[in-house]
Design a protein around this motif. Structure first.
Motif, PDB file in Angstrom:
ATOM      1  N   VAL A 105      37.029  44.802 -12.190  1.00 49.69           N
ATOM      2  CA  VAL A 105      37.357  44.516 -10.805  1.00 49.69           C
ATOM      3  C   VAL A 105      36.806  43.158 -10.388  1.00 49.69           C
ATOM      4  O   VAL A 105      37.474  42.357  -9.736  1.00 49.69           O
ATOM      5  CB  VAL A 105      36.804  45.620  -9.870  1.00 49.69           C
ATOM      6  CG1 VAL A 105      36.963  45.222  -8.430  1.00 49.69           C
ATOM      7  CG2 VAL A 105      37.541  46.919 -10.127  1.00 49.69           C
ATOM      8  N   THR A 106      35.584  42.851 -10.792  1.00 48.25           N
ATOM      9  CA  THR A 106      34.993  41.556 -10.451  1.00 48.25           C
ATOM     10  C   THR A 106      35.804  40.421 -11.038  1.00 48.25           C
ATOM     11  O   THR A 106      36.080  39.410 -10.379  1.00 48.25           O
ATOM     12  CB  THR A 106      33.545  41.485 -10.983  1.00 48.25           C
ATOM     13  OG1 THR A 106      32.806  42.576 -10.425  1.00 48.25           O
ATOM     14  CG2 THR A 106      32.889  40.177 -10.581  1.00 48.25           C
ATOM     15  N   ALA A 117      38.936  40.500 -11.720  1.00 48.35           N
ATOM     16  CA  ALA A 117      40.196  40.424 -10.980  1.00 48.35           C
ATOM     17  C   ALA A 117      40.027  39.671  -9.674  1.00 48.35           C
ATOM     18  O   ALA A 117      40.879  38.876  -9.280  1.00 48.35           O
ATOM     19  CB  ALA A 117      40.730  41.836 -10.705  1.00 48.35           C
ATOM     20  N   VAL A 118      38.917  39.914  -8.974  1.00 43.07           N
ATOM     21  CA  VAL A 118      38.671  39.230  -7.702  1.00 43.07           C
ATOM     22  C   VAL A 118      38.599  37.733  -7.922  1.00 43.07           C
ATOM     23  O   VAL A 118      39.229  36.940  -7.217  1.00 43.07           O
ATOM     24  CB  VAL A 118      37.362  39.731  -7.052  1.00 43.07           C
ATOM     25  CG1 VAL A 118      37.047  38.914  -5.817  1.00 43.07           C
ATOM     26  CG2 VAL A 118      37.492  41.193  -6.673  1.00 43.07           C
ATOM     27  N   SER A 129      40.400  44.732  -0.144  1.00 41.29           N
ATOM     28  CA  SER A 129      39.616  45.774  -0.805  1.00 41.29           C
ATOM     29  C   SER A 129      39.557  46.974   0.132  1.00 41.29           C
ATOM     30  O   SER A 129      38.932  46.920   1.197  1.00 41.29           O
ATOM     31  CB  SER A 129      38.197  45.284  -1.107  1.00 41.29           C
ATOM     32  OG  SER A 129      37.410  46.354  -1.591  1.00 41.29           O
ATOM     33  N   PHE A 163      42.210  45.293  -6.450  1.00 38.83           N
ATOM     34  CA  PHE A 163      40.922  45.117  -7.127  1.00 38.83           C
ATOM     35  C   PHE A 163      40.417  46.407  -7.775  1.00 38.83           C
ATOM     36  O   PHE A 163      39.280  46.468  -8.244  1.00 38.83           O
ATOM     37  CB  PHE A 163      39.854  44.586  -6.165  1.00 38.83           C
ATOM     38  CG  PHE A 163      40.295  43.399  -5.365  1.00 38.83           C
ATOM     39  CD1 PHE A 163      40.549  42.185  -5.976  1.00 38.83           C
ATOM     40  CD2 PHE A 163      40.465  43.487  -3.989  1.00 38.83           C
ATOM     41  CE1 PHE A 163      40.958  41.083  -5.246  1.00 38.83           C
ATOM     42  CE2 PHE A 163      40.877  42.394  -3.247  1.00 38.83           C
ATOM     43  CZ  PHE A 163      41.132  41.176  -3.871  1.00 38.83           C
TER      44      PHE A 163
END
Length: 370
Positions: free
Chosen positions: A19-20, A22-23, A227, A262
């Motif tokens: 997820v990080t 992707a951000v 988010s 995310f």
């Protein structure tokens, strides 16, 4: 593959890493014809040639599957069917000629990965087909779910002939399907307020209707891609319903699947499963994470439709050394007994005898154990 508390903590941590990443990644006229020559005086002339007929559009590989076959116990054993096995749900973001973020993929990388899938007997199904258990895959083959987040122009665009542009996801899928006829040309596109980068409503409608008419799924990825983990319940519902209203304008029915932006899940899972806002409503049959491992089969007791794992399409460097597509596709190839292998019969769930207890109670009348 058995789970343990230690493995569960690793998978959760891997989800956070994915997820990080992707951000960070997501921030970061026709030519005029020459005049005909003037005929010479006194010389007979033939009639001018008739204008050439327009070139027909090329035939596209069909998304239809062969007719199912009735699976007997002996047939299931022969094809080594295991419909309790794991299914890779692959996650793609931008497809660009030059990568600028770790989650970007080039057309060449996407093409190579899909050709590998085809060679390894994977057959694409949509996310909707997956969560509803409509896995009509030929015997001995393995389902794979190809998913594309955010509705980038690199996912789908038309060329000058109103056909999929060759280096888009759809164009690549058709190229692979032509080369490998068993590779079914379908995928799921989760889009935001500007599907495929298109601003005009008619252009958006033309794109999504073309896709769905050819077997692809287009569904909800929220209105502005926030988010959802940090939004109040009402704002979460607004984000989802506004996207549902746009999809309705484009001629689509209610989405049956949702990909969380995310991969961020609200503390209370139920608020993204169903809800209402300003007279509109939503109700999903499958909610997808950003993921770090293959998904469980939808027929087994451990399958959680509210939080479905996906695998980021990538190599094996850095954080992807054990959590992205290259690693997992290699792992499944080395452990064929752990992956979903179809029996060719969508009415039966064929499994080795020792896995009977893994099947959900509402599906046990379909068991075909050997």
């Amino acid at each position: 593959m058995r789970s343990s508390p230690h493995l569960t903590r690793i998978v959760v941590l891997a989800n956070v890493v994915v997820v990080t990443v992707a951000v960070v990644g997501l921030l970061v006229l026709p030519r005029a014809e020459a005049p005909a020559p003037t005929p010479m005086a006194g010389r007979a002339t033939s009639a001018p040639p008739a204008p050439a007929a327009p070139s027909p559009k090329p035939d596209l590989p069909s998304a239809e599957l062969p007719p199912p076959v009735p699976a007997t116990v002996e047939f299931a054993r022969q094809v080594k069917a295991n419909e309790a096995g794991m299914i890779p749900v692959l996650m793609y973001h931008r497809i660009v000629k030059k990568r600028r973020a770790s989650i970007d993929r080039t057309p060449s990388q996407v093409r190579q990965e899909m050709e590998k899938l085809a060679k390894d007997d994977y057959v694409p199904i949509t996310a909707r087909e997956f969560v509803t258990g409509e896995i009509n895959v030929p015997a001995g083959k393995h389902p794979v779910v190809l998913t594309f987040d955010d509705g980038h122009s690199g996912h789908f665009a038309f060329d000058a002939h109103d056909m999929p542009a060759k280096d888009t996801a759809v164009g690549i899928i058709y190229q692979v399907a032509r080369k490998y006829p068993g590779f079914r040309p379908v995928a799921t596109f989760w889009v935001n307020s500007r599907p495929f980068g298109l601003r005009n409503l008619d252009d958006q409608r033309h794109a999504v209707r073309w896709l769905t008419a050819h077997g692809f799924e287009v569904a909800n990825h929220t209105w502005t891609h926030p988010s959802l983990a940090v939004l109040p319940k009402k704002k979460v519902a607004e984000q989802i319903v506004r996207m549902e209203l746009l999809l309705k304008k484009l001629g689509l029915g209610p989405s049956e699947t949702l990909a969380l932006p995310f991969g961020a899940m609200p503390g209370k899972k139920s608020i993204v499963q169903s809800g209402t806002w300003d007279g509109g409503r939503f109700a999903f049959k499958g909610v997808f994470l950003a993921g770090a491992e293959p998904s469980a089969s939808p027929f087994v007791t451990k399958f959680d439709w509210r939080a479905i794992q996906r695998i980021q399409s990538n190599g094996k460097k850095g954080e992807c050394r054990k959590w992205c597509s290259q690693y997992w596709l290699e792992w499944l190839h080395r452990h064929p007994g752990e992956r979903y292998t179809a029996d060719g019969d969508p009415e039966r769930i064929s499994i080795p005898q020792g896995l009977r207890g893994n099947i959900r109670s509402q599906r046990r009348q379909q068991i075909n154990a050997y």
